[in-house]
Design a protein around this motif. Sequence first.
Motif, PDB file in Angstrom:
ATOM      1  N   VAL A  13       0.856  -1.188   0.000  1.00 16.92           N
ATOM      2  CA  VAL A  13       0.000   0.000   0.000  1.00 16.92           C
ATOM      3  C   VAL A  13       0.891   1.236   0.000  1.00 16.92           C
ATOM      4  CG1 VAL A  13      -1.799   1.261   1.242  1.00 16.92           C
ATOM      5  CG2 VAL A  13      -1.776  -1.230   1.295  1.00 16.92           C
ATOM      6  N   SER A  14       0.518   2.233  -0.818  1.00 15.32           N
ATOM      7  CA  SER A  14       1.222   3.515  -0.795  1.00 15.32           C
ATOM      8  C   SER A  14       0.186   4.630  -0.712  1.00 15.32           C
ATOM      9  CB  SER A  14       2.109   3.680  -2.032  1.00 15.32           C
ATOM     10  OG  SER A  14       1.332   3.629  -3.225  1.00 15.32           O
ATOM     11  N   TYR A  15       0.662   5.864  -0.496  1.00 14.63           N
ATOM     12  CA  TYR A  15      -0.246   6.971  -0.241  1.00 14.63           C
ATOM     13  C   TYR A  15       0.153   8.210  -1.045  1.00 14.63           C
ATOM     14  CZ  TYR A  15      -1.842   4.113   3.634  1.00 14.63           C
ATOM     15  OH  TYR A  15      -2.341   3.076   4.388  1.00 14.63           O
ATOM     16  N   VAL A  16      -0.856   9.003  -1.387  1.00 12.38           N
ATOM     17  CA  VAL A  16      -0.652  10.326  -1.962  1.00 12.38           C
ATOM     18  C   VAL A  16      -1.271  11.330  -1.003  1.00 12.38           C
ATOM     19  CG1 VAL A  16      -1.130  11.888  -3.874  1.00 12.38           C
ATOM     20  CG2 VAL A  16      -0.684   9.470  -4.335  1.00 12.38           C
ATOM     21  N   GLU A  17      -0.422  12.182  -0.417  1.00  9.60           N
ATOM     22  CA  GLU A  17      -0.897  13.212   0.500  1.00  9.60           C
ATOM     23  C   GLU A  17      -1.061  14.512  -0.271  1.00  9.60           C
ATOM     24  OE1 GLU A  17      -1.579  12.625   3.598  1.00  9.60           O
ATOM     25  OE2 GLU A  17      -0.560  10.728   4.049  1.00  9.60           O
ATOM     26  N   PHE A  18      -2.260  15.068  -0.319  1.00 10.33           N
ATOM     27  CA  PHE A  18      -2.490  16.312  -1.038  1.00 10.33           C
ATOM     28  C   PHE A  18      -2.030  17.497  -0.183  1.00 10.33           C
ATOM     29  CE2 PHE A  18      -5.830  13.555  -2.967  1.00 10.33           C
ATOM     30  CZ  PHE A  18      -5.264  13.507  -4.233  1.00 10.33           C
ATOM     31  N   GLU A  19      -1.212  18.343  -0.802  1.00 14.15           N
ATOM     32  CA  GLU A  19      -0.644  19.486  -0.098  1.00 14.15           C
ATOM     33  C   GLU A  19      -1.747  20.382   0.464  1.00 14.15           C
ATOM     34  OE1 GLU A  19       2.450  23.200  -0.962  1.00 14.15           O
ATOM     35  OE2 GLU A  19       1.626  22.033  -2.612  1.00 14.15           O
ATOM     36  N   VAL A  20      -1.518  20.855   1.680  1.00 12.78           N
ATOM     37  CA  VAL A  20      -2.482  21.729   2.350  1.00 12.78           C
ATOM     38  C   VAL A  20      -1.964  23.169   2.333  1.00 12.78           C
ATOM     39  CG1 VAL A  20      -3.682  22.255   4.489  1.00 12.78           C
ATOM     40  CG2 VAL A  20      -3.291  19.873   3.836  1.00 12.78           C
ATOM     41  N   THR A  21      -2.687  24.043   1.653  1.00 14.88           N
ATOM     42  CA  THR A  21      -2.420  25.480   1.673  1.00 14.88           C
ATOM     43  C   THR A  21      -3.747  26.190   1.934  1.00 14.88           C
ATOM     44  OG1 THR A  21      -2.841  25.902  -0.673  1.00 14.88           O
ATOM     45  CG2 THR A  21      -0.631  25.125  -0.075  1.00 14.88           C
ATOM     46  N   GLU A  22      -3.702  27.515   2.034  1.00 20.53           N
ATOM     47  CA  GLU A  22      -4.952  28.251   2.232  1.00 20.53           C
ATOM     48  C   GLU A  22      -5.902  28.062   1.060  1.00 20.53           C
ATOM     49  OE1 GLU A  22      -4.276  32.323   3.041  1.00 20.53           O
ATOM     50  OE2 GLU A  22      -3.254  31.984   4.961  1.00 20.53           O
ATOM     51  N   GLU A  23      -5.350  27.882  -0.141  1.00 18.44           N
ATOM     52  CA  GLU A  23      -6.180  27.742  -1.341  1.00 18.44           C
ATOM     53  C   GLU A  23      -6.576  26.308  -1.626  1.00 18.44           C
ATOM     54  OE1 GLU A  23      -4.045  29.515  -4.576  1.00 18.44           O
ATOM     55  OE2 GLU A  23      -5.050  31.438  -4.278  1.00 18.44           O
ATOM     56  N   SER A  24      -5.827  25.349  -1.099  1.00 13.75           N
ATOM     57  CA  SER A  24      -6.033  23.960  -1.524  1.00 13.75           C
ATOM     58  C   SER A  24      -6.827  23.114  -0.549  1.00 13.75           C
ATOM     59  CB  SER A  24      -4.671  23.293  -1.774  1.00 13.75           C
ATOM     60  OG  SER A  24      -3.968  23.110  -0.554  1.00 13.75           O
ATOM     61  N   LEU A  25      -7.411  23.703   0.481  1.00 16.24           N
ATOM     62  CA  LEU A  25      -8.198  22.913   1.415  1.00 16.24           C
ATOM     63  C   LEU A  25      -9.419  22.321   0.720  1.00 16.24           C
ATOM     64  CD1 LEU A  25      -8.119  25.018   4.697  1.00 16.24           C
ATOM     65  CD2 LEU A  25      -7.077  22.783   4.297  1.00 16.24           C
ATOM     66  N   ILE A  26      -9.681  21.053   0.966  1.00 13.92           N
ATOM     67  CA  ILE A  26     -10.781  20.332   0.339  1.00 13.92           C
ATOM     68  C   ILE A  26     -11.845  20.047   1.389  1.00 13.92           C
ATOM     69  CG2 ILE A  26     -11.447  18.258  -0.932  1.00 13.92           C
ATOM     70  CD1 ILE A  26      -8.504  18.049  -1.820  1.00 13.92           C
ATOM     71  N   GLY A  27     -13.091  20.390   1.074  1.00 14.55           N
ATOM     72  CA  GLY A  27     -14.195  20.137   1.993  1.00 14.55           C
ATOM     73  C   GLY A  27     -14.818  18.780   1.747  1.00 14.55           C
ATOM     74  N   ILE A  28     -15.769  18.723   0.814  1.00  9.84           N
ATOM     75  CA  ILE A  28     -16.443  17.466   0.462  1.00  9.84           C
ATOM     76  C   ILE A  28     -16.052  17.092  -0.962  1.00  9.84           C
ATOM     77  CG2 ILE A  28     -18.664  16.323   0.151  1.00  9.84           C
ATOM     78  CD1 ILE A  28     -19.842  18.311   2.131  1.00  9.84           C
ATOM     79  N   VAL A  29     -15.492  15.913  -1.128  1.00  7.25           N
ATOM     80  CA  VAL A  29     -15.040  15.464  -2.438  1.00  7.25           C
ATOM     81  C   VAL A  29     -16.229  15.006  -3.278  1.00  7.25           C
ATOM     82  CG1 VAL A  29     -13.630  13.789  -3.681  1.00  7.25           C
ATOM     83  CG2 VAL A  29     -12.788  14.801  -1.562  1.00  7.25           C
ATOM     84  N   GLY A  30     -16.372  15.581  -4.477  1.00  2.00           N
ATOM     85  CA  GLY A  30     -17.400  15.131  -5.399  1.00  2.00           C
ATOM     86  C   GLY A  30     -16.911  13.989  -6.262  1.00  2.00           C
ATOM     87  N   ARG A  31     -15.797  14.193  -6.926  1.00  2.00           N
ATOM     88  CA  ARG A  31     -15.183  13.142  -7.719  1.00  2.00           C
ATOM     89  C   ARG A  31     -13.714  13.440  -7.899  1.00  2.00           C
ATOM     90  NH1 ARG A  31     -18.069  12.714 -13.208  1.00  2.00           N
ATOM     91  NH2 ARG A  31     -19.838  12.962 -11.839  1.00  2.00           N
ATOM     92  N   VAL A  32     -12.967  12.409  -8.243  1.00  2.00           N
ATOM     93  CA  VAL A  32     -11.532  12.546  -8.478  1.00  2.00           C
ATOM     94  C   VAL A  32     -11.214  11.943  -9.840  1.00  2.00           C
ATOM     95  CG1 VAL A  32      -9.215  12.040  -7.630  1.00  2.00           C
ATOM     96  CG2 VAL A  32     -11.106  12.286  -6.000  1.00  2.00           C
ATOM     97  N   LEU A  33     -10.559  12.713 -10.693  1.00  2.00           N
ATOM     98  CA  LEU A  33     -10.073  12.208 -11.975  1.00  2.00           C
ATOM     99  C   LEU A  33      -8.557  12.233 -11.975  1.00  2.00           C
ATOM    100  CD1 LEU A  33     -12.364  13.948 -14.631  1.00  2.00           C
ATOM    101  CD2 LEU A  33     -12.696  11.747 -13.511  1.00  2.00           C
ATOM    102  N   PHE A  34      -7.959  11.286 -12.676  1.00  2.00           N
ATOM    103  CA  PHE A  34      -6.519  11.299 -12.889  1.00  2.00           C
ATOM    104  C   PHE A  34      -6.288  11.343 -14.388  1.00  2.00           C
ATOM    105  CE2 PHE A  34      -2.339   9.454 -13.584  1.00  2.00           C
ATOM    106  CZ  PHE A  34      -1.578  10.111 -12.625  1.00  2.00           C
ATOM    107  N   ALA A  35      -5.628  12.403 -14.853  1.00  2.00           N
ATOM    108  CA  ALA A  35      -5.361  12.560 -16.281  1.00  2.00           C
ATOM    109  C   ALA A  35      -4.083  13.359 -16.454  1.00  2.00           C
ATOM    110  CB  ALA A  35      -6.524  13.274 -16.973  1.00  2.00           C
ATOM    111  N   ASN A  36      -3.302  12.989 -17.468  1.00  3.23           N
ATOM    112  CA  ASN A  36      -2.079  13.723 -17.802  1.00  3.23           C
ATOM    113  C   ASN A  36      -1.147  13.849 -16.589  1.00  3.23           C
ATOM    114  OD1 ASN A  36      -3.450  14.127 -20.266  1.00  3.23           O
ATOM    115  ND2 ASN A  36      -4.339  16.025 -19.516  1.00  3.23           N
ATOM    116  N   ASN A  37      -1.121  12.776 -15.784  1.00  4.95           N
ATOM    117  CA  ASN A  37      -0.228  12.713 -14.621  1.00  4.95           C
ATOM    118  C   ASN A  37      -0.596  13.725 -13.542  1.00  4.95           C
ATOM    119  OD1 ASN A  37       1.781  10.914 -13.829  1.00  4.95           O
ATOM    120  ND2 ASN A  37       3.396  12.438 -14.067  1.00  4.95           N
ATOM    121  N   LYS A  38      -1.868  14.087 -13.479  1.00  9.32           N
ATOM    122  CA  LYS A  38      -2.343  15.029 -12.476  1.00  9.32           C
ATOM    123  C   LYS A  38      -3.658  14.531 -11.886  1.00  9.32           C
ATOM    124  CE  LYS A  38      -0.503  18.983 -15.080  1.00  9.32           C
ATOM    125  NZ  LYS A  38      -0.189  18.186 -16.287  1.00  9.32           N
TER     126      LYS A  38
END
Length: 349
Positions: free
Chosen positions: A59-84
């Motif tokens: 098992v491995s993990y991806v931790e999403f960076e936390v900044t004032e602009e990048s805080l996530i509330g409720i996730v609707g959906r997640v896409l992975f495309a073009n390595n992002k």
Amino acid sequence: MRTHNCLSVGCLKSMIVFTLCELLFCGCSKKVSVDNDEQNFDLSGTFDKVLFSSVVDSVSYVEFEVTEESLIGIVGRVLFANNKYFIQDITSKSILVFDCSGKYLYKLSKYGQGPGEYIGMEAFCVDEGDNIYVLDTSLKRILKYNIQGEFIEAVCNIEDLPRSDIGYVNGQFLLCMPDYNDDQFRRGIFLLDPKTNKYNQIVKIEKKEGVLLQWYFQFNGQNSPTYYALNNYDDLFYKIKDDKVISARKITVIPKRDEATNEGYELVSCVETSKWDVMVGGSTQNSKYIFYNRETGECKICDVDKLINDIDGAGVGFPLPIVFGNSIATLIMESEDTENPQLQIWHLK
């Protein structure tokens, strides 16, 4: 025909199933041939717990960076495309973009009624140039933005555009509709040409009752994405490449849900890796995980709360339709170590 008998323990897990609506269409539908290798999974009875180590190598993990602009509330959906990673945040009505390591890049935040803004972000998709397309069903249009969140254009304006879901294919859009309106039957999978605002139906679903389809994007590591659609009533799992349905597998979970009593099961999620099908049989009482190895025929089933992480003890995420070969991304909504949700990657055996 394969039949798999495994078991269940009592537990309740709420499932998120996309509910989509109707769409005016034109064009002809083609009959899709169904694979002969039908799969049946018996979810009645009682099942033992399933250990991570029996189906997962690591098992491995991806931790999403936390900044004032990048805080996530409720996730609707997640896409992975073009390595992002592109994450829809329902709370802020925005889409946040992170690189493959979780570093915050940009945010699309254009909620409003002004030029280039959206009111209802029903769904979104991404093209090969990192442009983001937002399906705004309130304003009846598809809006195009670059990855920095800058408005480019309204790709099309459709007065009768209903709620739906969307995928990008070579300048056109795939849409999946499980509903109909009055006497006009519009249930199935469609290809939308934004230049002409016309729809070509590539899959027609005959039954009119109930919620039929779950629709999601699955990244396959290639330039041209693969899309999957799940037809719950006919128990068909469609695989779509470019603008064509290339296969339809019949996958049945039994006992099948009874509409009158709401008892039984229905397949509400199926994610296909290079070797495994990771599925969820939804129920109002005790939803089940199903792990099926297509190469060996191995099958493991357990209640959703009986999948035990004996590898690192960090809990278990809920499967997302993001696949890297034989690995699958899952979402952990709460973590003691970070304010943002994190991805847990299952590297399957």
